[in-house]
Design an enzyme around this catalytic site. Structure first.
Site, PDB file in Angstrom:
ATOM      1  N   GLU A  56      63.318 -16.946  57.446  1.00  0.00           N
ATOM      2  CA  GLU A  56      64.399 -15.973  57.554  1.00  0.00           C
ATOM      3  C   GLU A  56      63.841 -14.676  58.125  1.00  0.00           C
ATOM      4  O   GLU A  56      62.665 -14.334  57.897  1.00  0.00           O
ATOM      5  CB  GLU A  56      65.013 -15.719  56.168  1.00  0.00           C
ATOM      6  CG  GLU A  56      66.123 -14.669  56.200  1.00  0.00           C
ATOM      7  CD  GLU A  56      66.977 -14.608  54.930  1.00  0.00           C
ATOM      8  OE1 GLU A  56      66.674 -15.315  53.955  1.00  0.00           O
ATOM      9  OE2 GLU A  56      67.968 -13.854  54.941  1.00  0.00           O
ATOM     10  N   ASN A  88      70.771 -14.686  53.897  1.00  0.00           N
ATOM     11  CA  ASN A  88      71.739 -13.590  53.926  1.00  0.00           C
ATOM     12  C   ASN A  88      71.691 -12.845  55.256  1.00  0.00           C
ATOM     13  O   ASN A  88      72.697 -12.292  55.708  1.00  0.00           O
ATOM     14  CB  ASN A  88      71.443 -12.613  52.781  1.00  0.00           C
ATOM     15  CG  ASN A  88      71.613 -13.266  51.416  1.00  0.00           C
ATOM     16  OD1 ASN A  88      72.255 -14.296  51.288  1.00  0.00           O
ATOM     17  ND2 ASN A  88      71.028 -12.664  50.392  1.00  0.00           N
ATOM     18  N   ASN A  95      75.993 -19.026  55.470  1.00  0.00           N
ATOM     19  CA  ASN A  95      75.039 -19.047  54.349  1.00  0.00           C
ATOM     20  C   ASN A  95      75.684 -18.443  53.109  1.00  0.00           C
ATOM     21  O   ASN A  95      76.249 -17.340  53.174  1.00  0.00           O
ATOM     22  CB  ASN A  95      73.797 -18.219  54.709  1.00  0.00           C
ATOM     23  CG  ASN A  95      72.829 -18.108  53.542  1.00  0.00           C
ATOM     24  OD1 ASN A  95      72.204 -19.098  53.155  1.00  0.00           O
ATOM     25  ND2 ASN A  95      72.714 -16.918  52.958  1.00  0.00           N
ATOM     26  N   GLU A  96      75.597 -19.148  51.995  1.00  0.00           N
ATOM     27  CA  GLU A  96      76.041 -18.632  50.677  1.00  0.00           C
ATOM     28  C   GLU A  96      77.319 -17.816  50.779  1.00  0.00           C
ATOM     29  O   GLU A  96      77.390 -16.676  50.304  1.00  0.00           O
ATOM     30  CB  GLU A  96      74.906 -17.804  50.028  1.00  0.00           C
ATOM     31  CG  GLU A  96      73.680 -18.630  49.723  1.00  0.00           C
ATOM     32  CD  GLU A  96      72.626 -17.950  48.843  1.00  0.00           C
ATOM     33  OE1 GLU A  96      72.717 -16.730  48.625  1.00  0.00           O
ATOM     34  OE2 GLU A  96      71.718 -18.660  48.379  1.00  0.00           O
ATOM     35  N   TYR A 116      66.943 -21.513  42.618  1.00  0.00           N
ATOM     36  CA  TYR A 116      65.638 -20.876  42.384  1.00  0.00           C
ATOM     37  C   TYR A 116      65.395 -20.879  40.878  1.00  0.00           C
ATOM     38  O   TYR A 116      66.315 -20.629  40.102  1.00  0.00           O
ATOM     39  CB  TYR A 116      65.649 -19.437  42.906  1.00  0.00           C
ATOM     40  CG  TYR A 116      65.755 -19.352  44.420  1.00  0.00           C
ATOM     41  CD1 TYR A 116      64.652 -19.609  45.220  1.00  0.00           C
ATOM     42  CD2 TYR A 116      66.963 -19.019  45.039  1.00  0.00           C
ATOM     43  CE1 TYR A 116      64.735 -19.534  46.610  1.00  0.00           C
ATOM     44  CE2 TYR A 116      67.062 -18.941  46.427  1.00  0.00           C
ATOM     45  CZ  TYR A 116      65.936 -19.201  47.213  1.00  0.00           C
ATOM     46  OH  TYR A 116      66.025 -19.125  48.581  1.00  0.00           O
ATOM     47  N   GLU A 162      67.866 -24.439  50.223  1.00  0.00           N
ATOM     48  CA  GLU A 162      67.019 -23.387  49.641  1.00  0.00           C
ATOM     49  C   GLU A 162      66.656 -23.832  48.239  1.00  0.00           C
ATOM     50  O   GLU A 162      67.544 -24.030  47.402  1.00  0.00           O
ATOM     51  CB  GLU A 162      67.743 -22.031  49.563  1.00  0.00           C
ATOM     52  CG  GLU A 162      67.855 -21.321  50.891  1.00  0.00           C
ATOM     53  CD  GLU A 162      68.450 -19.917  50.779  1.00  0.00           C
ATOM     54  OE1 GLU A 162      68.150 -19.201  49.798  1.00  0.00           O
ATOM     55  OE2 GLU A 162      69.203 -19.543  51.691  1.00  0.00           O
ATOM     56  N   GLN A 176      60.618 -19.627  50.971  1.00  0.00           N
ATOM     57  CA  GLN A 176      60.597 -19.688  52.411  1.00  0.00           C
ATOM     58  C   GLN A 176      59.181 -20.114  52.819  1.00  0.00           C
ATOM     59  O   GLN A 176      58.392 -20.453  51.953  1.00  0.00           O
ATOM     60  CB  GLN A 176      60.972 -18.334  52.978  1.00  0.00           C
ATOM     61  CG  GLN A 176      62.408 -17.925  52.548  1.00  0.00           C
ATOM     62  CD  GLN A 176      62.894 -16.644  53.212  1.00  0.00           C
ATOM     63  OE1 GLN A 176      62.254 -16.067  54.053  1.00  0.00           O
ATOM     64  NE2 GLN A 176      64.079 -16.177  52.793  1.00  0.00           N
TER      65      GLN A 176
HETATM   66  O1  AHR Z   1      65.631 -16.936  50.313  1.00  0.00           O
HETATM   67  C1  AHR Z   1      66.014 -15.646  49.955  1.00  0.00           C
HETATM   68  C2  AHR Z   1      67.521 -15.447  49.884  1.00  0.00           C
HETATM   69  O2  AHR Z   1      68.007 -16.160  48.783  1.00  0.00           O
HETATM   70  C3  AHR Z   1      68.342 -15.945  51.050  1.00  0.00           C
HETATM   71  O3  AHR Z   1      68.480 -15.012  52.058  1.00  0.00           O
HETATM   72  C4  AHR Z   1      69.682 -16.209  50.429  1.00  0.00           C
HETATM   73  O4  AHR Z   1      70.392 -17.212  51.103  1.00  0.00           O
HETATM   74  C5  AHR Z   1      69.362 -16.543  48.986  1.00  0.00           C
HETATM   75  O5  AHR Z   1      70.168 -15.862  48.109  1.00  0.00           O
END
Ligand code: AHR
Length: 493
Positions: A26, A71, A171-172, A243, A290, A347
């Site tokens: 990103e 994002n 994205n999201e 996450y 992700e 990432q």
């Molecule tokens: O990977 C970091 C961020 O986490 C990304 O930009 C977003 O898609 C997620 O919330």
């Protein structure tokens, strides 16, 4: 404590899809700038790509790389990043409060993917932009020539179309933090129309619809059902993001993969529910685009910070326990290889990443690098359903979970077994019935475990797998003792 499992060549889940070993680049923090791209670095090549990071990326075994966000993509103008560098505008990035110089863009990314030997996965901006800009980007990237945008690509020195297959529709988009955040109905309609138009530009694209940003979102479940009701026919995959963090609870953290397992099962059930309602045989598979460990205790967003170029953002330094969890998340993705078609660890460099760098300085492997690299290298052939019978652990966060998490893969060279002992303090004796897999020679047995699970690895790469002694394969039975809080790989030939 003992646990047992069975390896049988007839009990297969699915082939090991290489796209399960994806990553993510990103325009965030130092992932691109001073991560993969640093003109002037002692190892930089003629494109400004850090050769040390390229080499580690190849060693990591990454197959697919998602780009450019995240994002970031929800406010991004892709045209800013192509053409002569001197003419590219410097912009504000509202997602991370960054100054974006656009020195690196689509064409540089594509050159980098070829050097790294990875497949690109692009995201289009459905936050501040829409159908037209998505089609324009696709025309620039994939149309052979003879149109304004495909000819522009050729003018930029890239006459051959890129042929990018994987595309994320935003994205999201469920997240209130997202620039251009939408309701499920708004997004579902826009994604459907964008997908239909993109297929007219290039019928060979594979499209990912945004699922929830995580399974704790208040709209989780309903969001998936609604966006799929709108776009089921037009898309191929539905995305998941997750996450995990320790948050002062090591036993609960070590069981994180149990949460991923439930998350995947719920999204599969939701997708199949919409299929049933729509009377369709088409199956939507998942793109877990992700996932990682992200210790968020120190992260408070960036609402007030000044705009900065390549700021140091979420540069997590990983522990042995983090590596064990990453290994277990990979086991879980493999166990769902029948429905998870794509997965990207988030990432690649510096931002919550297996690879860390210093500007002008070294690049090194974090602890989480190792389970990823070894799984990507040795999970080959077919995934086997090993059905562990294991003692259970009572974790507050995830309820009762099996102490042993395991999966195996089988190819013509033999079997590889991946296993995690989720107990923070008790070893686990594991026995595997090898039935008819015809592999009873231990080729390699290694484990990642430290006496202190919070030991961190720095540039000296102190936290890494070491040989596991005492692993035996006699008379059709494999035995091993898995240390507490450990990730283990055993290869049999
Ligand atoms: O990977 C970091 C961020 O986490 C990304 O930009 C977003 O898609 C997620 O919330």
């Amino acid at each position: 404590e003992t646990a047992r499992l069975t390896l049988d060549r007839d009990f297969t889940i699915a082939p090991v899809g290489r796209r399960l070993f994806g990553s993510f680049v990103e325009h965030m923090g130092r992932c691109v700038y001073t991560g993969i791209f640093e003109p002037g670095h002692p190892t930089a090549d003629e494109h400004g790509f850090r050769a040390d990071v390229l080499e580690l990326t190849r060693e990591l075994g990454v197959s697919v790389v998602r780009y450019p966000g995240g994002n970031f993509v929800s406010g991004y103008r892709w045209e800013d990043g192509v053409g002569p560098v001197a003419d590219r505008p410097t912009r504000l990035d509202l997602a991370w409060r960054q100054i974006e110089t656009n020195r690196f863009g689509l064409d540089e990314f594509m050159t980098w993917t070829r050097a790294a030997g990875v497949e690109p996965m692009m995201a289009v901006n459905l936050g501040t932009r829409g159908i037209q800009e998505a089609c324009d980007l696709l025309e620039y990237a994939n149309h052979p020539g003879g149109t304004r945008l495909s000819d522009l690509r050729a003018e930029h020195g890239r006459p051959d179309p890129y042929g990018i297959r994987l595309w994320c529709l935003g994205n999201e988009m469920d997240g209130p933090w997202q620039v251009g955040h939408k309701t499920a109905d708004e997004y579902g309609r826009l994604a459907n129309e964008t997908a239909r138009a993109m297929r007219l530009v290039d019928p060979d694209v594979r499209l990912v619809l945004c699922g929830s940003s995580n399974s704790r979102m208040p709209t989780f479940g309903g969001w998936e059902a609604t966006v799929l009701e709108h776009a089921y026919d037009a898309v191929d995959y539905l995305s998941l993001h997750a996450y995990y963090e320790e948050d002062g609870d090591l036993p609960g953290f070590l069981a994180s993969a149990a949460d991923m397992d439930r998350f995947i099962s719920s999204v599969v059930a939701t997708a199949d529910h919409v299929a049933a309602k729509q009377r369709t045989r088409k199956r939507i598979d998942l793109s877990f685009d992700e996932w990682n460990v992200w210790n968020q205790a120190d992260y408070h967003g960036r609402e007030r910070e000044p705009f900065e170029e390549a700021p140091r953002l979420i540069e997590d330094t990983y522990t042995a326990a983090d590596a064990v969890v990453v290994g277990d998340l990979l086991i879980t993705l493999l166990r769902h290889a029948d429905r998870v078609a794509v997965a990207c660890q988030a990432q690649l460099a510096n931002i919550i990443a297996p690879i860390r760098t210093e500007p002008g300085g070294p690049a090194w492997r974090q602890s989480i690098f190792h389970p990823f690299a070894l799984t990507a290298r040795h999970a080959r052939g077919e995934v086997l359903r090993v059905e562990p019978v294991s003692p259970s652990l009572d974790t507050g966060r995830h309820g009762e979970v099996p102490q042993l998490s395991a999966v195996a893969t089988l190819d013509e060279d033999g079997v590889t077994l991946f296993a995690v002992n989720r107990s923070p303090d008790r070893p686990l004796e594991m026995t595997a019935d090898l039935r008819d897999v015809h592999a009873d020679r231990v080729v390699e047995a290694c484990t990642l475990a430290e006496d202190d699970p919070h030991r961190v690895g720095g540039p000296a790469e102190e936290v890494r797998p070491r040989p596991l002694d005492g692993v035996k394969a006699d008379g059709g039975t494999l035995t091993a003792v898995l240390p507490p809080a450990s990730w283990t790989m055993v290869r049999l030939g």
